[in-house]
Write an enzyme that holds these catalytic residues in place. Structure first.
Site, PDB file in Angstrom:
ATOM      1  N   ASN A 171      23.267 -22.612 -29.095  1.00 21.77           N
ATOM      2  CA  ASN A 171      21.911 -22.328 -29.594  1.00 21.77           C
ATOM      3  C   ASN A 171      21.725 -20.808 -29.797  1.00 21.77           C
ATOM      4  O   ASN A 171      21.603 -20.070 -28.818  1.00 21.77           O
ATOM      5  CB  ASN A 171      20.895 -22.874 -28.585  1.00 21.77           C
ATOM      6  CG  ASN A 171      19.465 -22.748 -29.069  1.00 21.77           C
ATOM      7  OD1 ASN A 171      19.136 -21.837 -29.832  1.00 21.77           O
ATOM      8  ND2 ASN A 171      18.612 -23.655 -28.616  1.00 21.77           N
ATOM      9  N   LYS A 199      18.776 -19.080 -27.958  1.00 21.80           N
ATOM     10  CA  LYS A 199      18.979 -18.765 -26.543  1.00 21.80           C
ATOM     11  C   LYS A 199      19.785 -17.481 -26.415  1.00 21.80           C
ATOM     12  O   LYS A 199      19.489 -16.634 -25.567  1.00 21.80           O
ATOM     13  CB  LYS A 199      19.705 -19.922 -25.849  1.00 21.80           C
ATOM     14  CG  LYS A 199      18.870 -21.191 -25.739  1.00 21.80           C
ATOM     15  CD  LYS A 199      19.629 -22.268 -24.977  1.00 21.80           C
ATOM     16  CE  LYS A 199      18.785 -23.524 -24.798  1.00 21.80           C
ATOM     17  NZ  LYS A 199      19.501 -24.572 -24.059  1.00 21.80           N
ATOM     18  N   ASP A 204      20.198 -24.219 -18.751  1.00 25.22           N
ATOM     19  CA  ASP A 204      19.558 -25.490 -19.078  1.00 25.22           C
ATOM     20  C   ASP A 204      18.055 -25.276 -18.991  1.00 25.22           C
ATOM     21  O   ASP A 204      17.574 -24.528 -18.137  1.00 25.22           O
ATOM     22  CB  ASP A 204      19.995 -26.607 -18.129  1.00 25.22           C
ATOM     23  CG  ASP A 204      19.672 -27.979 -18.720  1.00 25.22           C
ATOM     24  OD1 ASP A 204      19.856 -28.167 -19.947  1.00 25.22           O
ATOM     25  OD2 ASP A 204      19.229 -28.860 -17.972  1.00 25.22           O
ATOM     26  N   ARG A 261      13.033 -18.085 -20.295  1.00 28.96           N
ATOM     27  CA  ARG A 261      14.429 -17.616 -20.313  1.00 28.96           C
ATOM     28  C   ARG A 261      14.499 -16.142 -19.896  1.00 28.96           C
ATOM     29  O   ARG A 261      15.376 -15.733 -19.140  1.00 28.96           O
ATOM     30  CB  ARG A 261      14.986 -17.828 -21.735  1.00 28.96           C
ATOM     31  CG  ARG A 261      16.464 -18.072 -21.784  1.00 28.96           C
ATOM     32  CD  ARG A 261      16.854 -18.750 -23.083  1.00 28.96           C
ATOM     33  NE  ARG A 261      16.563 -20.159 -23.054  1.00 28.96           N
ATOM     34  CZ  ARG A 261      15.585 -20.758 -23.743  1.00 28.96           C
ATOM     35  NH1 ARG A 261      14.812 -20.080 -24.557  1.00 28.96           N
ATOM     36  NH2 ARG A 261      15.391 -22.058 -23.614  1.00 28.96           N
TER      37      ARG A 261
HETATM   38  P1  IMP Z   1      19.022 -27.805 -23.491  1.00 29.78           P
HETATM   39  O1  IMP Z   1      19.698 -27.215 -24.667  1.00 29.78           O
HETATM   40  O2  IMP Z   1      19.626 -29.006 -22.911  1.00 29.78           O
HETATM   41  O3  IMP Z   1      18.687 -26.771 -22.466  1.00 29.78           O
HETATM   42  O4  IMP Z   1      17.677 -28.368 -24.070  1.00 29.78           O
HETATM   43  C1  IMP Z   1      16.528 -27.695 -23.967  1.00 29.78           C
HETATM   44  C2  IMP Z   1      15.478 -28.429 -24.789  1.00 29.78           C
HETATM   45  O5  IMP Z   1      14.237 -28.134 -24.189  1.00 29.78           O
HETATM   46  C3  IMP Z   1      15.452 -27.876 -26.199  1.00 29.78           C
HETATM   47  O6  IMP Z   1      16.154 -28.687 -27.099  1.00 29.78           O
HETATM   48  C4  IMP Z   1      13.986 -27.875 -26.486  1.00 29.78           C
HETATM   49  O7  IMP Z   1      13.629 -29.151 -26.910  1.00 29.78           O
HETATM   50  C5  IMP Z   1      13.355 -27.619 -25.124  1.00 29.78           C
HETATM   51  N1  IMP Z   1      13.236 -26.176 -24.894  1.00 29.78           N
HETATM   52  C6  IMP Z   1      13.869 -25.425 -23.956  1.00 29.78           C
HETATM   53  N2  IMP Z   1      13.548 -24.135 -24.074  1.00 29.78           N
HETATM   54  C7  IMP Z   1      12.726 -24.060 -25.114  1.00 29.78           C
HETATM   55  C8  IMP Z   1      12.078 -22.966 -25.746  1.00 29.78           C
HETATM   56  O8  IMP Z   1      12.247 -21.779 -25.398  1.00 29.78           O
HETATM   57  N3  IMP Z   1      11.301 -23.279 -26.784  1.00 29.78           N
HETATM   58  C9  IMP Z   1      11.114 -24.552 -27.208  1.00 29.78           C
HETATM   59  N4  IMP Z   1      11.706 -25.599 -26.692  1.00 29.78           N
HETATM   60  C10 IMP Z   1      12.514 -25.354 -25.629  1.00 29.78           C
END
Ligand code: IMP
Length: 188
Positions: free
Chosen positions: A12, A15, A69, A173
């Protein structure tokens, strides 16, 4: 001082951008992997640690590795989607708006867990949260995921309206990165 060179176990770029801004003295790149370990942990921490350990197994000793995560927890949904946030629905924003239709309690929070592992297998973690509420409709175009419907506390605009500069300084984050830095301070 030499920058701390690290590899983030994520695909991502949002991130990566937020973590680079939060850790400006680190030199961070994304792990170029076709696949990452499945998110089967019971907590953000377990998932972040699994990603960091995966990166540790792929990356040579000179670099540190980072696993992340994150998710969104909605009060009226008993904390869902939580660690399921990434795979909750094909159109997660629409689903969330639909589930909260007519709901007055719109409180929510973002959570981020970061784990880093040094070349000698030392692990550190940092947790960050951002409280807020779910808007009634989408607004704004920056950020990603739930940002167009997430209004941080003491704000009227959504994160997607507040924009990437705001997010780099204030997101869950950025807060997790600050906590990670504090945990590492004694070590570096
Ligand atoms: P991960 O990649 O498994 O950590 O998934 C995190 C999910 O949570 C993302 O796909 C988003 O749907 C949501 N998410 C986490 N952080 C954010 C953020 O900073 N903005 C918007 N959605 C977020």
């Amino acid at each position: 001082m030499e920058p701390l060179r690290a590899v983030l176990a994520s695909a991502n770029p949002h991130k990566l951008d937020e973590l680079r801004a939060a850790l400006p003295d680190w030199e961070i790149r994304l792990l170029g992997a076709a696949e990452f370990p499945p998110e089967v942990g019971r907590t953000y921490y377990e998932n972040a640690r699994a990603k960091a350990r995966f990166a540790r197994s792929k990356v040579k000793a000179g670099r540190w590795v980072l696993g992340e995560d994150s998710g969104i927890e909605v009060e009226a949904l008993g904390g869902r989607p939580g660690i399921e946030s990434a795979r909750w629905a094909q159109e997660p924003v629409e689903r969330l708006l639909e589930e909260l239709r007519g709901e007055e309690d719109r409180g929510a929070r973002y959570v981020c867990e970061l784990v880093c592992i040094s070349h000698d297998q030392e692990e550190h973690r940092g947790t960050g949260t951002l409280n807020g509420r779910i808007a009634h409709e989408r607004r704004g175009s920056e950020g990603f995921g739930y940002d167009p419907i997430f209004v941080p506390e003491a704000a009227e605009l959504t994160v997607a309206e507040l924009g990437n500069d705001w997010k780099r300084a204030n997101s869950h984050r950025a807060r997790a990165a600050a906590a990670l830095r504090r945990s590492l301070q004694a070590r570096l």
